[in-house]
Each structure stands twice: as C-alpha cells, then as structure tokens.
Motif scaffolding. Structure first.
Motif, short mmCIF file in Angstrom:
data_model
loop_
_atom_site.label_atom_id
_atom_site.label_comp_id
_atom_site.label_asym_id
_atom_site.label_seq_id
_atom_site.Cartn_x
_atom_site.Cartn_y
_atom_site.Cartn_z
N LYS A 1 0.80 -1.21 0.00
CA LYS A 1 0.00 0.00 0.00
C LYS A 1 0.84 1.27 0.00
CE LYS A 1 -3.94 -2.13 2.34
NZ LYS A 1 -4.87 -2.08 3.49
N ASP A 2 2.17 1.08 0.03
CA ASP A 2 3.05 2.23 0.07
C ASP A 2 3.53 2.67 -1.31
OD1 ASP A 2 4.44 -0.18 -0.14
OD2 ASP A 2 6.31 0.73 0.56
N ILE A 3 3.03 2.00 -2.35
CA ILE A 3 3.44 2.34 -3.71
C ILE A 3 2.55 3.46 -4.24
CG2 ILE A 3 3.73 1.47 -6.07
CD1 ILE A 3 4.11 -1.31 -4.88
N PRO A 4 3.13 4.54 -4.75
CA PRO A 4 2.32 5.65 -5.30
C PRO A 4 1.41 5.16 -6.42
CG PRO A 4 4.63 6.29 -5.08
CD PRO A 4 4.58 4.82 -4.82
N GLN A 5 0.19 5.69 -6.42
CA GLN A 5 -0.78 5.27 -7.43
C GLN A 5 -0.81 6.19 -8.64
OE1 GLN A 5 -2.61 2.31 -6.84
NE2 GLN A 5 -1.05 2.24 -5.23
N THR A 6 -0.31 7.40 -8.48
CA THR A 6 -0.29 8.36 -9.57
C THR A 6 1.05 9.07 -9.62
OG1 THR A 6 -1.14 10.19 -8.23
CG2 THR A 6 -2.77 8.75 -9.31
N LEU A 7 1.31 9.74 -10.72
CA LEU A 7 2.54 10.51 -10.85
C LEU A 7 2.57 11.66 -9.84
CD1 LEU A 7 5.17 11.05 -12.39
CD2 LEU A 7 3.84 12.44 -14.01
N GLU A 8 1.42 12.23 -9.56
CA GLU A 8 1.35 13.33 -8.60
C GLU A 8 1.76 12.86 -7.21
OE1 GLU A 8 -1.90 16.64 -7.01
OE2 GLU A 8 -2.47 15.13 -8.49
N GLU A 9 1.24 11.69 -6.80
CA GLU A 9 1.62 11.12 -5.51
C GLU A 9 3.12 10.83 -5.46
OE1 GLU A 9 -0.62 7.77 -4.24
OE2 GLU A 9 -2.55 8.68 -4.72
N PHE A 10 3.63 10.30 -6.55
CA PHE A 10 5.05 9.96 -6.62
C PHE A 10 5.92 11.20 -6.43
CE2 PHE A 10 8.86 9.66 -9.32
CZ PHE A 10 9.51 8.60 -8.70
N MET A 11 5.62 12.28 -7.16
CA MET A 11 6.41 13.50 -7.08
C MET A 11 6.31 14.13 -5.69
SD MET A 11 7.98 13.72 -9.87
CE MET A 11 8.67 15.35 -9.58
N SER A 12 5.11 14.11 -5.11
CA SER A 12 4.92 14.67 -3.79
C SER A 12 5.74 13.92 -2.74
CB SER A 12 3.43 14.64 -3.42
OG SER A 12 3.24 15.11 -2.10
N GLU A 13 5.74 12.59 -2.84
CA GLU A 13 6.48 11.77 -1.88
C GLU A 13 7.98 11.98 -2.01
OE1 GLU A 13 6.96 7.01 -0.95
OE2 GLU A 13 5.02 7.79 -1.66
#
Length: 533
Positions: free
Chosen positions: A111-123
C-alpha cells in the motif's frame, strides 16, 4: 658571434665576435625543406589554435542542454571520436536499479506504492530521497501500473470475445419470428427460385455468387448491397447456403423480401446430394478438431490465464476461438467444386462484408490458370491491417511448417474471393486441405493459429491470383482508425474481426456503412427492436 643562414636553408655559418675569420660551416641535409612549407605549417597551427578558442567560447555560451551550434556539436562528438564515453547526466545507480527484475508477488498487497505521478512526485519532494530510493520507487510504481494495464487489456479482450461469440437477442428474435412466419404464412414458403428460373442456377452466362451463413440479417445486408450496386442485377444469381436450423427463417426472409430481378437460391447443406452421401471429410475433421481443442486448450480460461504472452497475442487466440471459425459455414468453401459441379466460376462472399460497387468486372479478370483470386494482405498504406505474411499465421518453429513454406511469403484474405472451379477441379486443393488438417490434429493443433485461413493458405499455396485491393478492404471489425473516406472508396468492405456491425461492440463511426442497407421500418426488424444506433 654571428649566425648566417643561406637563402636556400642548406648552409649555416657561425662567425666569432673577435674578428678572427674562424667559422663553422654546417651543411644541412639534402632533404628539401622550403621556407614556404614552414610558413604553411605556422599558418595551420595558428588557425587551429583560433578554432579551439572559438569552440570553447561558443560552447560556454550554448550551455549543456542545447545543441544548436558547432561548439556544442564538438563537445558531443569529441569524446566519441577519441574513444571515451561522454559524462552521463543520469546517475549510474538509477540504471542499475531499473534493470533489476521485480516479481509480481513482491508488489502484491503493498500500500506504500504511489498510485499516480502526482503522488510519486509529492512523496519524493517530501522525503528528499537520494537517486537509489528515487529509482526503486519509480520502478515499483511503473511495474504496478504495467501489471494493472495488462490485466485490464486482457479483461477487455475477454469481454469482447464473449460479446462477439454470443447471439444478440435481436437476431435470435428475428430468427424465431421468421420461423413462425414460415409455418403460418404460405407466402413465406415460396420455392426459391421459382420453377421457371431454376435453369439459371447452372447457367454459366450469369454471374454466380455464393454466400454461406446462418445469420439472416447479415445475409440480407450482403444480398441487398450486392443487388442495389449492380449495373446488371438481372444477371445475378446468389446461392445462399445455410444450416438446417436457419433454413426456414432464411427462406421466409427472402420469400417475403425478394430482390427482383436478381435470382436468389436458398439451400440448406442437407439438401446437397454430395453432402448426404457417405463420409464428408470436412465434418470428420471438425469433429476431431473440437475433441482435441477441448482436451488440450482449456478454452478461453486457459488462454487468459497465460501470464507470459502479450495481450495482443491473447486477443488473437481468443478471436480464433470464436464459433464462427469452428462453424461448418466457414469450412464448407473448400468443397465448392463438389457443391456446384456445373459452374465454371463463382465469387464467394462472407456474411460480414458490404458491397459498394458493381462486381461484374470480376468475371473479366484473367486468372492465368490460377484457382483463387484474392487480395494480398502484406502491402498497403494501413500497416496494422495490411502487414500479414505466412509467419503471421503459421508456426514456423515447427519443422513441418518450416520445411514446406516461406515465412515471408505474402498472405491473402478470405471474404471476397473469385474461384475458377474449372481450374480447381484439375488440382488436389481439397485433398491438401484435409491432409494438413489431419497433420495439425496429430501435432496437437500446433501448426498454425486457430481459424480457417491458415489451412486455406496452405491448400491454395501456388494457386492464388492477386487482384486489385480495391475489391476487398479489410479490418473494419478490429481497426477503428479506418477512415470513412477510405472505406467509402473501396469496392467491398469487410468487417473481419470481433466488432461485427450487428453487435453492440461495433465501431459506431463504421456501422452506418452496413446499417444503411437495412429497412428499419420493416415489421420484423421493428418487432425485434433492431435499431440503427
């Protein structure tokens, strides 16, 4: 001390400074070295130094991200010319991490894998990760998205397969209503054709077309488009072959919807003398094929469960499982000489085509002794549709196929074929067809993709006369990018593929090319809620 150099540069004299006439005379070697050559050498080195200066200056102005000038070009090409790798902008650790394999199980339940590019960049911004952590998270996210995309694609193909394999309730309704009409209305039981027109069925001065189908609506569209676009409809004889269950609905439809002045014959397979005599090879082959298929293939479930094949390969296998490819209506074309022994030439039509021009010029084609006039499918502007060769259908990893055929030989299409039956009778095409069906059964159906075209390619090998692509445009059942203008300019269009025009999954922009030949005010059409969409 004085130094004297002769003009020719061949003598050098050294004089002492005390006035004593002692000198040393040196003779330079006889190699010709003129001051002119020395001048050119100095000029060259001067130019080279200036060139290097210009390169370094312009490169500084250019920056690292652009390459619009000769300075940047020198920086890019220099290391390669000197055998060195240019400095990479991406850290090596990122390449290393991205190249490491990752299994499906590693990501399951995470559940810790980003689901979108936006989530990925924010993290990434919040954690201020290093290059390795960045690469690991990127790999996990992309792999997860790739797995989900593959699953969604396969599910789409499976649903399309189910939709294309089932009979729409509207078509089922139409067959039932027509069967009821046949039993209650004498006008729906007319002899087709009438007695005075029966001699035309074996008269070679007519244009004979053959259509095998168990779909009443599709057959009516082919017949209507054929007659309406003909310049000489009075010369058309259309032989409709159907099965036992569809015979009465088919007879009722064409009894109540005559296409005068064309001549329509409706005949079930059990009406043919040849079909009722003894063993029929095509029936035996189909029975064995179905037994082997159910034993080894596992149907659509086994195909979808394959985790190694690409979705497009799975889609092709699902399409080949369609009942259409296992239908006797699809296999019976290999026995046309036995079904029509009195005819010299026919045009065989599939039930998913639409005719948009007069087809009488097909009888003027010189077949040059060949049997099958067909459109090749390895050349054309549409690379998705017209790129099919033997290797697209036959399994060339099998030694039996590899030793007999060329993988790069151009394939051709069923759907609209001109058959010279006189030439056919002089060959062993039908025997070859059944021989290779037996070989495929013995090889666990491993010689070719499922379907009727691959054994046709083999049986007609060397007997095909290529005709103009105008006469047969393919791909309207699986290629939604087909332009309306191109489709309207073709003589015959073919809805080969899953998206048949009578199904809900048909491409809406292409369906009108087919539906315009249906009279939606007809009582049977309206009663079964068949609409133009």
């Amino acid at each position: 001390m004085q130094l004297h150099i002769s003009p020719s540069l061949r003598h050098v004299t050294v004089l002492p400074g005390k006035g004593v006439r002692e000198f040393i005379k040196v003779k330079v070697g006889s190699r010709r070295l003129s001051y002119r050559m020395l001048f050119y050498a100095l000029l060259f080195f001067t130019f080279l130094l200036r060139f290097v200066f210009v390169l370094s200056t312009v490169d500084t102005i250019d920056g690292d991200n652009k390459c619009s000038t000769i300075g940047c070009l020198g920086k890019r090409l220099g290391p390669r010319i000197l055998g060195r790798r240019p400095d990479a902008n991406v850290p090596e650790v990122i390449y290393k991490v991205l190249q490491e394999p990752i299994s499906k199980d590693e990501l399951q339940g995470r559940k810790d894998i980003p689901q979108t590019l936006e989530e990925f960049m924010s993290e990434i911004k919040e954690s201020k990760s290093d290059a390795k952590t960045f690469a690991i998270k990127l790999r996990e996210m992309v792999t997860l998205m790739e797995q989900r995309t593959r699953t969604a694609k396969i599910q789409e193909y499976l649903y399309r397969h189910v939709a294309s394999s089932s009979i729409p309730k509207q078509l089922h309704c139409l067959a039932l209503r027509l069967a009821n009409e046949h039993s209650t209305n004498a006008a729906a039981r007319l002899q087709l054709p009438s007695a005075e027109l029966v001699p035309a069925l074996v008269d070679n001065s007519y244009f004979h077309f053959v259509l095998a189908s168990d779909n009443v609506l599709a057959t009516s569209v082919v017949a209507t488009s054929l007659v309406k676009n003909s310049l000489r409809p009075e010369n058309i004889v259309l032989h409709i072959i159907t099965d036992r269950k569809t015979y009465y609905p088919m007879q009722a439809w064409f009894s109540l919807h005559p296409l005068t002045p064309a001549i329509i014959e409706v005949k079930a397979l059990h009406h043919f003398d040849w079909f009722s005599k003894g063993k029929v090879p095509v029936l035996e082959a189909m029975e064995k094929d179905q037994q082997v298929r159910s034993q080894f293939r596992g149907g659509s479930s086994a195909i979808v469960a394959n985790n190694t094949e690409k979705p497009i390969v799975i889609a092709a296998k699902l399409q080949a499982l369609s009942p259409k490819y296992n239908s006797l209506m699809n296999h019976i074309r290999i026995n046309l000489p036995e079904l029509f022994p009195s005819l010299n030439k026919i045009v065989f039509l599939d039930d998913d085509i639409v005719i948009q021009t007069d087809l009488s010029p097909l009888w003027e084609i010189d077949m040059n002794g060949k049997v099958n006039g067909a459109v090749e499918t390895c050349r054309g502007g549409d690379k998705f549709v017209m790129s099919k060769k033997f290797k697209s259908y036959l399994n060339f990893s099998h030694p039996l196929i590899l030793s007999n055929f060329n993988p790069d030989e151009c394939a051709w299409a069923y759907g609209m074929n001109v058959f010279d039956l006189e030439a056919w009778k002089k060959t062993n095409i039908s025997l070859t067809y059944h021989y290779w069906l037996e070989q495929n059964l013995k090889s666990d159906l491993s010689l070719w993709q499922l379907g009727t075209l691959p054994p046709g390619l083999i049986a007609f090998h060397g007997h095909v006369h290529v005709i103009d692509p105008f006469w047969h445009m393919l791909g309207l059942g699986y290629q939604e990018n087909t332009s309306i203008a191109d489709a309207e300019s073709a003589g015959v269009i073919h809805f080969n593929g899953r998206a048949k025009p009578w199904l809900d999954i048909a491409f809406p922009q292409l369906r009108p090319l087919w539906s315009k030949y249906i009279n939606f005010s007809d009582k049977f059409i309206k009663g079964c809620h068949i609409r133009a969409y």
